[in-house]
Design an enzyme around this catalytic site. Structure first.
Site, PDB file in Angstrom:
ATOM      1  N   ASP A 150      62.677  47.168  79.000  1.00 36.79           N
ATOM      2  CA  ASP A 150      62.029  45.958  79.498  1.00 36.79           C
ATOM      3  C   ASP A 150      61.984  46.053  81.017  1.00 36.79           C
ATOM      4  OD1 ASP A 150      60.775  43.501  79.563  1.00 36.79           O
ATOM      5  OD2 ASP A 150      62.191  42.548  78.198  1.00 36.79           O
ATOM      6  N   CYS A 151      61.098  45.276  81.613  1.00 36.76           N
ATOM      7  CA  CYS A 151      60.796  45.481  83.032  1.00 36.76           C
ATOM      8  C   CYS A 151      61.942  45.029  83.936  1.00 36.76           C
ATOM      9  CB  CYS A 151      59.504  44.771  83.388  1.00 36.76           C
ATOM     10  SG  CYS A 151      58.113  45.465  82.463  1.00 36.76           S
TER      11      CYS A 151
END
Length: 741
Positions: free
Chosen positions: A288-289
Site C-alpha cells: 500500500d502507498c
C-alpha cells in the site's frame, strides 16, 4: 625466349605477392567480423520480444539484459524507462473499485458494498468486464498519444476484500461486506471479469487488497497492530484472499497495519509462507502507498529505510508504492543486506505481469488493441449501471404496501433532502467522472409525465438542527421523497472523508442529528401524506431514529451514476426491489466489542446473537415467494462429498420479482463454531404466478474449520443443518445431515 619468360614470371610473382597477402589478410578480417557479428547477434537475440517463446523464457531473457541499477529502478510504482531495451516508463497505480477511477469519462457503477447487496456474482462479473473494456480503451487512447500517465494504465489496485467486521470502519463501503464466503464469491467474479479470459493476455490486472487483517481504525492504520489468533485469521480474515488466489488474481496488496506485531509489508509468514508456498500464488505483491515508510517511521520495527528495503524484498514484496525500494535497494546490496539474486526474484513476477498485459508485444496481436472511444461509457454500460443500481437497493420498510406508487394516482411530488441532488452521494469514493450522472431529483422528474408537478428543496444540511426548507411545499404534494443519509466526506478513507470526526471512521451509527430533526419536522408538516425515506450510506446506520416518521425506507447505498433512474424504477414499480444487506444492521453499537478488538466473538451474524435492526441478507420485495424442496440432501456425508439440494421457488405475489435463495449451515455445538454461515446463494427471476428451480451445491470440504491444536484445517464430524431462506434469520426450508469421520 625461355629465359625471358622465366624472368617475367618471377617479376610478376613479386608484383602480385602483396596483393595476395592483402587478399588473404582481408579475407581473415572479413571472416573475423562475420564471426563476431554472428556471435553478437546470437547474444543479442531478443527472446523477450519473441511471442513464440514462453513467458518464463522471455522474462529470464529480459532480466539477463538489465543492469542491477535498471532492475532496482523497476521496483517502484513509478517504474523508470529503459530506452535501450525499449522499456517505457510506466505508472502502476490505477483504481477501478466501481468503475475506472480518476481517469476522465467512465461509467460509474454503485459503490462496492452496494454491488455486493445484489447477491449476484454473475452480474458483478458483467460489471468488471465493462470496467476492463473501458480501461483497455483508455489505455489504448493514451498510448496512441505517447501518454504514460498515472491512472491510465492496466494494473488496477482493486478489489478491496477486507472483512467489514465493524460498521464503524469508514472504508467498509469499499468491501463486499461482513461475510467471508460472500466476499470470496463476489471478489472472484470481479477478478475474472477484470482480467478477462484470453489464454495469452490479461485484459487488465486485478489486485486483492489489503493483505491482511485490515478493517480499521482508519486514523491509526499506519501504526495499528491487529491482534488475532490463528483461527480467526484463517477462517475470517484470510478466507477471501485464498479464494481470489485460486481464482487467478494477478496481484495482492499488503496492508499498512501490523498483524501480531509484524508490519504486513515485511511479513514473511503472510507474503511468502502462506501466500506463495501454501497457496501457490504466482503473481506480484505490491505495498500500500507509503506502507514501507511506516515500517520505520510509525511502526518503528526497523530503524532505517535501507533495512526496510531489504526486509520487504526478503519477505516477498515485489513492487513498492513509495520510493524506498528504488532509493534504498542498491544501498541494501552495498551493505550486504541483499543480493542481486534477491532483486531478481522480486522483479520476475513484475515482468511476468507486464508480459501478460502485452507490454512487449506487437499491439495488433492483442485481442483488446482495437478498443477505443466507442468502448467507453457507452449505451450498454450505462444500462448495466442502472441494472446494478436497481438490484442493489434494499427495501427496509413498506408500511401498508405504500410502494410502488402508481404514476396515474400521483399529481405532485416533493423531493427533498441534503442528498437528493448530491453528486458525492451518487459516486462514493474511488470514483470516476461522468457527464451523465442522474441524481435522485433528476431520476424522479424524468420518470413521470410533464403534467406531474415535481418540486425540489435541499431541506437541511448535515449540522443545523433548527432551520429547514421544503416542509411547507411537502405538505402541498401528494407524496414526499426525502433523501437523507451519509456521504463519502462523512465516512471513508483517512483524509478523504474530511468531515468525519474520527479520521474517516464513524463514532456511532447515528444519522446526522439535523436529518433526524428534519424528518420529524417533515412528518409534522405533511401530516398523513406518505413520506418515502431514501438513505444513502456505505454501512449500517440507525434507521430506527427516522423509521417511525416515514411510510417506507429504501437503502440506496452510494448508487453510482444511474442511481436516480434506478430509484425511480423501484418507487414506481418498474422493477421490484431485490437487494439484500451484505452486513448486519445492529440495534446499537454498544452491543459490539471494542472497535480495536479484532476477535470475531460477538461480531457479524456468524458470531453475534444479540438484537438487530435488520439481519444479514435482509431485503423486502413487492412480491412474495414460497420454497418447496424438490430434492433433499443425503443424511450422511464424508469429507470428500458434495451436498446438493434443489428447491422450487414460487412467486406467490402480484408482480414480477427476483428472489435470492440463501443457504446457511449450522454447525455442531462445539467451541468457537459459527452460529451459522452462508455457504451458497442464487438469484432467480420469476414472473408473477410462476415458479422455477434452484440447485445449490456445497462441497463438504468447504465446511472445514481451523484446528488450533494441529494448526491445520479439519472437518469436524457431527450433526449439521442446512437452512434455506431469504436472509440469515429466515428459515423457509431446512434439512439435518451428519458428517462422518
Amino acid at each position: 625466349m625461355e629465359l625471358t619468360l622465366i624472368l617475367n614470371l618471377k617479376s610478376n610473382q613479386k608484383k602480385m605477392a602483396p596483393t595476395i597477402k592483402n587478399l588473404i589478410r582481408l579475407s581473415a578480417v572479413t571472416m573475423a567480423i562475420l564471426f563476431i557479428s554472428i556471435a553478437t547477434q546470437a547474444q543479442q537475440k531478443l527472446f523477450y520480444k519473441d511471442v513464440s517463446q514462453s513467458i518464463e523464457i522471455r522474462v529470464k531473457d529480459l532480466l539477463s539484459k538489465l543492469t542491477l541499477e535498471e532492475k532496482i529502478s523497476l521496483l517502484g510504482y513509478r517504474s523508470q524507462a529503459v530506452p535501450r531495451l525499449g522499456i517505457p516508463a510506466y505508472n502502476w497505480w490505477n483504481e477501478a473499485l466501481h468503475g475506472v477511477a480518476r481517469a476522465g469519462e467512465a461509467t460509474i457503477f454503485p459503490q462496492a458494498i452496494g454491488m455486493s447487496a445484489t447477491f449476484n456474482d454473475e452480474l458483478l462479473k458483467d460489471v468488471s468486464t465493462a470496467i476492463s473494456t473501458e480501461a483497455r480503451a483508455k489505455y489504448n487512447l493514451a498510448i496512441a498519444q505517447d501518454r504514460h500517465l498515472q491512472y491510465m494504465g492496466l494494473t488496477f489496485w482493486t478489489p478491496n476484500i477486507n472483512i467489514f467486521r465493524d460498521p464503524r470502519w469508514g472504508r467498509g463501503q469499499e468491501t463486499y461486506g461482513e461475510d467471508p464466503f460472500l466476499t470470496g464469491r463476489m471478489g472472484s467474479a470481479f477478478v475474472k471479469g477484470l482480467q478477462g479470459d484470453d489464454p495469452r493476455y490479461l485484459k487488465a490486472s486485478a489486485t486483492a487488497k489489503h493483505f491482511a487483517v485490515h478493517s480499521g481504525p482508519e486514523a491509526e492504520r499506519d501504526r495499528f497492530d491487529a491482534k488475532v489468533d490463528e483461527k480467526d485469521l484463517r477462517e475470517t480474515y484470510l478466507y477471501a484472499f485464498h479464494e481470489l488466489v485460486d481464482a487467478g488474481v494477478e496481484s495482492v496488496m499488503s496492508a499498512y497495519n501490523r498483524v501480531n506485531g509484524v508490519p504486513n509489508s515485511i511479513n514473511k509468514v503472510l507474503l511468502t509462507d502462506i501466500l506463495r508456498k501454501e497457496w501457490g500464488f504466482k503473481g506480484h505483491v505490491v505495498t500500500d502507498c507509503g506502507a514501507l515508510d511506516d515500517v520505520y517511521l510509525t511502526h518503528k520495527t526497523l530503524p532505517t529505510a535501507v533495512e526496510v528495503a531489504a526486509a520487504a524484498l526478503k519477505a516477498g514484496v515485489n513492487l513498492d508504492c513509495s520510493s524506498i525500494l528504488q532509493n534504498d535497494g542498491l544501498k541494501a546490496i552495498q551493505q550486504k543486506l541483499l543480493t542481486e539474486k534477491d532483486v531478481d526474484m522480486a522483479l520476475i513476477p513484475i515482468l511476468r505481469t507486464e508480459f501478460k498485459l502485452g507490454f512487449y508485444d506487437d499491439p495488433t496481436l492483442n485481442p483488446y488493441h482495437s478498443y477505443g472511444v466507442d468502448s467507453i461509457h457507452n449505451t450498454q454500460h450505462i444500462a448495466l449501471a442502472r441494472k446494478v443500481a436497481q438490484q442493489s437497493m434494499v427495501l427496509l420498510k413498506n408500511d401498508k404496501n405504500i410502494l410502488p406508487l402508481t404514476k396515474a394516482n400521483v399529481s405532485s411530488i416533493m423531493v427533498v433532502g441534503p442528498n437528493a441532488a448530491s453528486l458525492d452521494a451518487m459516486v462514493a469514493n474511488y470514483h470516476g467522472t461522468s457527464s451523465k450522472v442522474i441524481n435522485f431529483v433528476e431520476g424522479i422528474t424524468a420518470a413521470v409525465s410533464k403534467s406531474t408537478r415535481v418540486e425540489y428543496d435541499l431541506g437541511c444540511d448535515y449540522k443545523d438542527t433548527t432551520h429547514f426548507g421544503g416542509t411547507w411545499a411537502a405538505g402541498n404534494a401528494d407524496v414526499t421523497i426525502a433523501v437523507i443519509g451519509l456521504s463519502p466526506v462523512l465516512e471513508g478513507e483517512a483524509g478523504d472523508a474530511f468531515l468525519s470526526n474520527s479520521g474517516g471512521d464513524k463514532k456511532d451509527l447515528s444519522l446526522p442529528a439535523s436529518e433526524i430533526a428534519f424528518i420529524k419536522a417533515l412528518r409534522k408538516g405533511v401530516k398523513t401524506k406518505p413520506i418515502i425515506a431514501v438513505i444513502t450510506a456505505g454501512s449500517d446506520v440507525d434507521v430506527s431514529a427516522i423509521e417511525p416518521y416515514v411510510d417506507a425506507v429504501i437503502f440506496a447505498w452510494y448508487p453510482g451514476e444511474q442511481g436516480g433512474n434506478a430509484l425511480a424504477d423501484i418507487v414506481f414499480g418498474d422493477v421490484s426491489p431485490s437487494g439484500h444487506l451484505p452486513l448486519t444492521f445492529y440495534k446499537d453499537i454498544s452491543n459490539l466489542p471494542d472497535y480495536q478488538n479484532y476477535n470475531m466473538k460477538g461480531r457479524t451474524y456468524r458470531y453475534y446473537d444479540g438484537p438487530v435492526q435488520y439481519p444479514f441478507g435482509f431485503g423486502l420485495s413487492y412480491t412474495s415467494f414460497a420454497y418447496i424442496l424438490e430434492s433433499k440432501p443425503k443424511t450422511l456425508y464424508k469429507k470428500t462429498d458434495t451436498l446438493s439440494v434443489t428447491v422450487k421457488v414460487q412467486n406467490t405475489g402480484k408482480m414480477n420479482g427476483d428472489e435470492v435463495v440463501q443457504a446457511y449451515i449450522e454447525y455442531p455445538k462445539l467451541d468457537r463454531m459459527p452460529i451459522k454461515e452462508l455457504k451458497s446463494f442464487k438469484r432467480i427471476s420469476l414472473t408473477k404466478d410462476s415458479e422455477g428451480s434452484v440447485t445449490l451445491k456445497i462441497p463438504v470440504q468447504d465446511l472445514q474449520k481451523w484446528d488450533m491444536a494441529s494448526h491445520q484445517w479439519k472437518i469436524y464430524p457431527g450433526k449439521y443443518k442446512l437452512v434455506l431462506g431469504c436472509n440469515s434469520a429466515d428459515e423457509k426450508a431446512s434439512v439435518d445431515f451428519t458428517i462422518t469421520k
